[in-house]
Motif scaffolding. Structure first.
Motif, mmCIF file in Angstrom:
data_model
loop_
_atom_site.group_PDB
_atom_site.id
_atom_site.type_symbol
_atom_site.label_atom_id
_atom_site.label_comp_id
_atom_site.label_asym_id
_atom_site.label_seq_id
_atom_site.Cartn_x
_atom_site.Cartn_y
_atom_site.Cartn_z
ATOM 1 N N ILE A 31 4.107 -4.633 19.723
ATOM 2 C CA ILE A 31 3.317 -4.768 18.501
ATOM 3 C C ILE A 31 3.987 -4.081 17.302
ATOM 4 C CG2 ILE A 31 1.897 -2.755 19.019
ATOM 5 C CD1 ILE A 31 -0.472 -4.390 17.843
ATOM 6 N N ARG A 77 -2.518 -13.133 -13.868
ATOM 7 C CA ARG A 77 -3.313 -13.353 -12.654
ATOM 8 C C ARG A 77 -2.428 -13.401 -11.413
ATOM 9 N NH1 ARG A 77 -7.817 -17.465 -15.034
ATOM 10 N NH2 ARG A 77 -6.939 -16.882 -17.029
ATOM 11 N N PHE A 83 -0.068 -8.075 -6.442
ATOM 12 C CA PHE A 83 -0.333 -6.654 -6.227
ATOM 13 C C PHE A 83 -1.356 -6.438 -5.121
ATOM 14 C CE2 PHE A 83 -2.837 -2.833 -7.215
ATOM 15 C CZ PHE A 83 -1.833 -1.882 -7.111
ATOM 16 N N PHE A 84 -2.484 -7.156 -5.210
ATOM 17 C CA PHE A 84 -3.557 -6.873 -4.254
ATOM 18 C C PHE A 84 -3.239 -7.407 -2.859
ATOM 19 C CE2 PHE A 84 -6.038 -5.886 -8.038
ATOM 20 C CZ PHE A 84 -6.565 -4.690 -7.607
ATOM 21 N N VAL A 127 -0.809 -4.810 -1.415
ATOM 22 C CA VAL A 127 -1.487 -3.576 -1.003
ATOM 23 C C VAL A 127 -2.347 -3.825 0.234
ATOM 24 C CG1 VAL A 127 -3.225 -1.896 -1.683
ATOM 25 C CG2 VAL A 127 -1.458 -2.547 -3.298
ATOM 26 N N ALA A 128 -3.058 -4.965 0.246
ATOM 27 C CA ALA A 128 -3.952 -5.256 1.374
ATOM 28 C C ALA A 128 -3.148 -5.469 2.646
ATOM 29 C CB ALA A 128 -4.806 -6.483 1.070
ATOM 30 N N THR A 185 -1.876 -2.170 3.935
ATOM 31 C CA THR A 185 -2.974 -1.421 4.554
ATOM 32 C C THR A 185 -3.324 -2.003 5.922
ATOM 33 O OG1 THR A 185 -3.816 -1.061 2.329
ATOM 34 C CG2 THR A 185 -5.283 -0.522 4.150
ATOM 35 N N HIS A 234 -0.794 -0.997 8.482
ATOM 36 C CA HIS A 234 -1.028 0.390 8.864
ATOM 37 C C HIS A 234 -2.212 0.502 9.832
ATOM 38 C CE1 HIS A 234 -1.927 4.655 8.529
ATOM 39 N NE2 HIS A 234 -3.158 4.301 8.242
ATOM 40 N N LEU A 235 -3.301 -0.215 9.524
ATOM 41 C CA LEU A 235 -4.509 -0.129 10.359
ATOM 42 C C LEU A 235 -4.233 -0.661 11.764
ATOM 43 C CD1 LEU A 235 -7.408 -1.148 7.962
ATOM 44 C CD2 LEU A 235 -7.001 1.076 8.978
ATOM 45 N N ARG A 260 -2.107 1.830 13.612
ATOM 46 C CA ARG A 260 -2.907 3.017 13.903
ATOM 47 C C ARG A 260 -3.819 2.755 15.109
ATOM 48 N NH1 ARG A 260 -7.679 5.316 12.151
ATOM 49 N NH2 ARG A 260 -7.546 7.521 11.658
ATOM 50 N N TYR A 261 -4.442 1.550 15.097
ATOM 51 C CA TYR A 261 -5.335 1.183 16.194
ATOM 52 C C TYR A 261 -4.547 1.081 17.498
ATOM 53 C CZ TYR A 261 -8.528 -1.513 19.036
ATOM 54 O OH TYR A 261 -9.324 -1.926 20.048
ATOM 55 N N ALA A 262 -3.359 0.468 17.416
ATOM 56 C CA ALA A 262 -2.544 0.303 18.627
ATOM 57 C C ALA A 262 -2.166 1.667 19.199
ATOM 58 C CB ALA A 262 -1.295 -0.513 18.298
ATOM 59 N N SER A 270 -5.368 3.334 20.774
ATOM 60 C CA SER A 270 -5.847 2.779 22.040
ATOM 61 C C SER A 270 -4.806 2.939 23.133
ATOM 62 C CB SER A 270 -6.281 1.324 21.872
ATOM 63 O OG SER A 270 -5.498 0.677 20.936
#
Lengths: 325, 96
Positions: B30, B64, B70-71, B74-75, B78, B81-82, B85-87, B90
């Motif tokens: 992963i 626009r 940008f978003f 960033v999303a 993130t 990272h999440l 982090r979860y991997a 667990s």
């Protein structure tokens, strides 16, 4: 020489059908949700290709965004209940009690009937008829807004839209009744990076949601799309635990749930009381009334969707080991 | 000329997306997959946004597109990272 976009459209249509089949046949619940979300995104793209950006926005925001979040939350809850939370291998949950064959058959028959009805309606419709384009274009000056879709939804067919808002209200009432006895799965801790992302994204979502609502009068957008985007604010607040629902907030929440429906119905009644048909807004106030209804309905939609995500009515007494410290 | 340059940028961006997807499908675990996906897609998205911005008709559209870039960037960072982090959590590594 055919339009090269035809090839794109065909691939898109094939991909949508393939994703639908895959989402139904995969045995892993998490994979199922992911496939469903991709299915929704491609459907939104298909709506764009069909020149229906309003439907595309609604599909992306409600059909994919909010529904995806609701499904993931449900999976989280299922894993909490089945005691497999935090185990990576246990993502594929098979139902503890198998679904009876009769239920499956009844479901299949029901879906088949709907498909059949749609097919009959589709085949029965005039093939290349003029549709309602001319009628709507002709009546647009009477609607009070410049965007045909908003004119149809909030004026010509306002009764349908009122019923959609009522459906949402009924859903949240049902959830608050049914989920009363269930215990809450603890919200996952998501770390500092997520908190930072929340702080960055939150104001942007507020601006985008309000913009979608405002621009609905003259361009694609409107109450449902704006409301769904603003509901994401609620989701972020809940997930970053910046806001923890308290029992004392139930009154405000209930008020927000009914705000849209009440304002919508009240305007209809007042208009009807003035010797007109319900929803036949007086022309000079049409835009004001439509904006008022849309604004209040947006608040209701946003709060209702966020409440549906939270799931359960915040109760004072701990019934099943709830730790809201 | 400008259109050609924009098309080249978009094609290059698409190539990065394809590379990221190949990485996602071929890499063993992963973390390697996330590494391939987040980097390649981030660059691919930037190139495509740049190409589309060159074709945009007005300053408002460029703004626009820049906001979208940008978003999404960033999303997706993130999200990467999440997931990592979860991997980690667990798998029992790390204690945060």
């Amino acid at each position: 020489m055919t339009d090269p976009l035809v090839i794109f459209d065909l691939l898109l249509a094939l991909a949508i059908v393939a994703l639908a089949v895959a989402a139904l046949s995969v045995r892993d619940l998490f994979a199922m949700i992911v496939l469903f979300v991709i299915f929704g995104l491609l459907s939104a793209l298909a709506w764009v290709r069909l020149s229906a950006p309003d439907v595309a926005l609604a599909e992306a925001a409600i059909g994919t965004g909010v529904t995806g979040a609701l499904l993931l939350k449900t999976l989280h809850h299922l894993r909490f209940v089945s005691g497999t939370l935090g185990q990576q291998a246990a993502l594929g949950v098979t139902p503890v009690t198998p679904v009876p064959v009769g239920v499956t058959l009844a479901n299949a028959a029901f879906c088949g009937l709907i498909t059949l009805g749609l097919a009959v309606a589709f085949l029965g419709a005039p093939a290349a008829g003029p549709g309602f384009d001319a009628l709507v274009a002709e009546a647009m000056p009477l609607s009070g807004v410049d965007h045909p879709v908003t004119g149809v939804l909030l004026n010509f067919r306002a009764y349908d839209t009122l019923m959609e808002v009522v459906v949402l209200l009924a859903a949240v009432i049902a959830v608050w009744q049914i989920e009363r006895g269930l215990s809450d799965a603890p919200a996952p801790a998501m770390g500092e990076v997520w908190q930072g992302f929340g702080r960055l994204a939150l104001p942007a979502i507020v601006v985008v949601g309000t913009y979608l609502l405002w621009v609905g009068a003259e361009a694609p957008g409107g109450a449902f799309q704006g409301g769904a985007v603003l509901a994401a604010v609620g989701l972020l607040l809940l997930l970053t635990r910046a806001y923890v629902p308290q029992p004392g907030h139930r009154g405000i929440a209930r008020g927000a749930f009914v705000l849209g429906t009440a304002a919508f119905a009240l305007v209809a009644l007042l208009v009807a009381g003035g010797g007109r048909v319900a929803f036949e807004y007086p022309l000079e106030h049409a835009k004001t009334l439509i904006l008022l209804i849309e604004g209040l309905v947006t608040i209701s939609i946003a709060v209702t969707l966020a409440a549906l995500f939270h799931g359960r009515e915040p109760v004072a007494l701990t019934k099943g080991g709830r730790d809201d410290a | 000329m400008l259109e050609l340059f924009a098309a080249a940028l978009i094609a290059l961006g698409t190539a990065f997306f394809i590379a990221g997807t190949v990485g996602l499908l071929r890499f063993p675990d992963i973390y390697c997959r996330l590494h391939a996906l987040t980097k390649a897609d981030g660059l691919g998205l930037a190139l495509i946004a740049l190409g589309v911005a060159l074709l945009a008709g007005s300053a408002g559209e460029v703004f626009r597109i820049a906001l979208v870039w940008f978003f999404v960037a960033v999303a997706s960072a993130t999200c990467g990272h999440l997931i990592a982090r979860y991997a980690r959590q667990s798998a029992g590594v790390g204690d945060d």
